[in-house]
Design a protein around this motif. Sequence first.
Motif, mmCIF file in Angstrom:
data_model
loop_
_atom_site.group_PDB
_atom_site.id
_atom_site.type_symbol
_atom_site.label_atom_id
_atom_site.label_comp_id
_atom_site.label_asym_id
_atom_site.label_seq_id
_atom_site.Cartn_x
_atom_site.Cartn_y
_atom_site.Cartn_z
ATOM 1 N N SER A 44 105.561 63.919 -54.254
ATOM 2 C CA SER A 44 105.392 64.068 -52.814
ATOM 3 C C SER A 44 106.442 65.064 -52.328
ATOM 4 N N PRO A 45 106.265 65.632 -51.137
ATOM 5 C CA PRO A 45 105.100 65.530 -50.251
ATOM 6 C C PRO A 45 104.010 66.499 -50.690
ATOM 7 N N PRO A 46 102.825 66.407 -50.088
ATOM 8 C CA PRO A 46 101.726 67.290 -50.492
ATOM 9 C C PRO A 46 102.063 68.773 -50.393
ATOM 10 N N LEU A 47 102.915 69.133 -49.443
ATOM 11 C CA LEU A 47 103.218 70.539 -49.199
ATOM 12 C C LEU A 47 103.833 71.233 -50.407
ATOM 13 N N ILE A 48 104.523 70.470 -51.282
ATOM 14 C CA ILE A 48 105.175 71.110 -52.428
ATOM 15 C C ILE A 48 104.542 70.699 -53.756
ATOM 16 N N CYS A 49 103.369 70.083 -53.698
ATOM 17 C CA CYS A 49 102.684 69.666 -54.923
ATOM 18 C C CYS A 49 101.447 70.514 -55.144
ATOM 19 N N PRO A 50 101.260 71.052 -56.345
ATOM 20 C CA PRO A 50 100.007 71.760 -56.635
ATOM 21 C C PRO A 50 98.855 70.769 -56.666
ATOM 22 N N ASN A 51 97.628 71.277 -56.543
ATOM 23 C CA ASN A 51 96.481 70.352 -56.524
ATOM 24 C C ASN A 51 96.245 69.700 -57.874
ATOM 25 N N THR A 52 96.976 70.135 -58.900
ATOM 26 C CA THR A 52 96.878 69.487 -60.211
ATOM 27 C C THR A 52 97.860 68.333 -60.375
ATOM 28 N N ARG A 53 98.731 68.127 -59.404
ATOM 29 C CA ARG A 53 99.696 67.026 -59.447
ATOM 30 C C ARG A 53 99.144 65.849 -58.642
ATOM 31 N N THR A 54 99.076 64.671 -59.231
ATOM 32 C CA THR A 54 98.668 63.482 -58.480
ATOM 33 C C THR A 54 99.727 63.173 -57.438
ATOM 34 N N LEU A 55 99.310 63.039 -56.197
ATOM 35 C CA LEU A 55 100.254 62.735 -55.120
ATOM 36 C C LEU A 55 100.785 61.311 -55.274
ATOM 37 N N ASP A 56 102.023 61.105 -54.873
ATOM 38 C CA ASP A 56 102.654 59.797 -54.985
ATOM 39 C C ASP A 56 101.862 58.747 -54.213
ATOM 40 N N LEU A 57 101.408 59.100 -53.024
ATOM 41 C CA LEU A 57 100.615 58.157 -52.232
ATOM 42 C C LEU A 57 99.336 57.789 -52.965
ATOM 43 N N ASP A 58 98.667 58.767 -53.535
ATOM 44 C CA ASP A 58 97.420 58.485 -54.265
ATOM 45 C C ASP A 58 97.682 57.592 -55.478
ATOM 46 N N ALA A 59 98.819 57.809 -56.138
ATOM 47 C CA ALA A 59 99.160 56.973 -57.295
ATOM 48 C C ALA A 59 99.334 55.522 -56.873
ATOM 49 N N ILE A 60 100.010 55.307 -55.752
ATOM 50 C CA ILE A 60 100.255 53.944 -55.274
ATOM 51 C C ILE A 60 98.962 53.289 -54.788
ATOM 52 N N VAL A 61 98.227 53.997 -53.946
ATOM 53 C CA VAL A 61 97.001 53.426 -53.377
ATOM 54 C C VAL A 61 95.970 53.147 -54.470
ATOM 55 N N SER A 62 95.811 54.069 -55.416
ATOM 56 C CA SER A 62 94.835 53.828 -56.482
ATOM 57 C C SER A 62 95.271 52.680 -57.381
ATOM 58 N N SER A 63 96.584 52.538 -57.617
ATOM 59 C CA SER A 63 97.077 51.420 -58.428
ATOM 60 C C SER A 63 96.785 50.095 -57.748
ATOM 61 N N ILE A 64 96.958 50.056 -56.430
ATOM 62 C CA ILE A 64 96.636 48.846 -55.671
ATOM 63 C C ILE A 64 95.131 48.585 -55.702
ATOM 64 N N SER A 65 94.343 49.636 -55.518
ATOM 65 C CA SER A 65 92.885 49.486 -55.431
ATOM 66 C C SER A 65 92.264 49.059 -56.755
ATOM 67 N N GLU A 66 92.888 49.465 -57.876
ATOM 68 C CA GLU A 66 92.322 49.151 -59.188
ATOM 69 C C GLU A 66 92.779 47.802 -59.736
ATOM 70 N N ALA A 67 93.770 47.185 -59.112
ATOM 71 C CA ALA A 67 94.247 45.877 -59.573
ATOM 72 C C ALA A 67 93.127 44.838 -59.424
ATOM 73 N N GLN A 68 93.055 43.942 -60.375
ATOM 74 C CA GLN A 68 92.010 42.914 -60.344
ATOM 75 C C GLN A 68 92.555 41.505 -60.202
ATOM 76 N N ARG A 69 93.786 41.268 -60.686
ATOM 77 C CA ARG A 69 94.300 39.902 -60.662
ATOM 78 C C ARG A 69 95.570 39.753 -59.825
ATOM 79 N N PHE A 70 96.529 40.663 -59.991
ATOM 80 C CA PHE A 70 97.785 40.498 -59.239
ATOM 81 C C PHE A 70 98.420 41.844 -58.935
ATOM 82 N N ILE A 71 99.229 41.849 -57.883
ATOM 83 C CA ILE A 71 100.044 43.003 -57.492
ATOM 84 C C ILE A 71 101.411 42.471 -57.084
#
Length: 455
Positions: A257-284
């Motif tokens: 992060s932030p998006p302004l200094i990340c190339p589009n090939t770098r997963t954004l920190d926010l996306d990493a966190i949100v997707s990790s939460i969204s993909e959890a099935q049992r616990f967070i």
Amino acid sequence: MTICKPYCLKHKEFYVNIASGVYCGLFIAGMLYLVSCLPSSHQNQCSMVLVESIPQHMQYKANATFGIPLEKAWKDLLSVATTNLEVVSFYWTLTGDDIGINASSDKPGREIFEQLQSLPSKKVEVRVLTSIPSIKTHSTDLKILAEKGVYVRHVDFGHLTKGVLHSKFWIVDRQHVFIGSANMDWRALTQVKELGMVIYNCPSLANDLYQIFSSYWELGMPKNTMPEYLPVSHINKQNPLLVKEDNITSRLYISGSPPLICPNTRTLDLDAIVSSISEAQRFIDVAVMDYSPIIRFQHPKRYWPAIDNAIRTAAFRRVKIRMLISCWPNSFPGMLPFLRSLASLNSSTHHISIQIKFFIVPGGNQTNIPFSRVNHNKYMVTDKVAYIGTSNWDGDYFVTTAGVGLVISQHAPPCIWKRKTVQGQLQAVFNRDWYSEFTVNLTDLGHHADCPLLP
């Protein structure tokens, strides 16, 4: 959990209160550290070691488990550096003199500072980065390091993004990596509770992190503006680094992060966190110093619900959620209404489980040391991934502030998952803290000398 009495007795420096028959849940971290993590030109095993620091005078129960001490991990990384060292830290205060404090607990910081100073004379090229703006101290660390031959740059993120450089990481010989919550501060070793990860013999990941360092380094040029081109990342959520070892398959990538200094090939920190939460099935399980779904440091403040919405959505999918938030004299009181709102959803009738606790580091006789005695951790573990970051969970850290995160997904037979995977070890650390005497339920929070959140 496996009993490992012989190992614990032999290597008791990594653990406390080891006695006959005691479980040592993170014993594999010490084994990896001693056996397979030391540098070798013939290895590319990406050995991962959980590291942490526990503030002085904090006493856990006798069967508590711990990661490798942060002090030892840093000193060992410095001792094996032969060609290059890159270090990024929000600020630098490695001696008590920097903040006008005479404290014996700054000894580890002084020793690490001396090791850093000695590296240029050993033909190791050292480059360090820090933030503008930063915290106000009387630190002379960077001036002294520059006099010893260390290359130093200050990155003006206040001008570039209206944020700060909040990342904390090391790259050693483009082979070994540290990412975690700890700044280059003596208090991080003895007075603040920190957590991070050291990854040895992993040039692919080290070089990917070096792309981020290179971006920062260029941004630190005098009168610099945002670059037209950013280094491409070849490792991301869609294309993680694959590591296989001892019946464990690991997939790793570094977010930014932030998006302004990340190339589009770098997963954004926010996306990493949100997707990790969204993909959890049992616990967070989440342990973070600050949590508030707002942009705090801009005026006027504004609502920023990205992570909060992901948590609520996961809870309604019947994923069990536990949040361990830090409380200390510098906590942001504005986070209380948001935490209470989350906690109010907890309902066994509707199969919604959101539990929230505050973690309070006792001040004891150390209250004269400013900005200390706090749980500074920034991590999450789910049944799918482990995430270790450098950012608090306030909106600013993902919109304007520079930070990084390490995401690790591992698959292993159930019999060894808890003992050998980073996810299993990280959950053991979380459980240790969650059930410790240092936590207070959100609903039970009253007037507390070391946690003055309530008026």
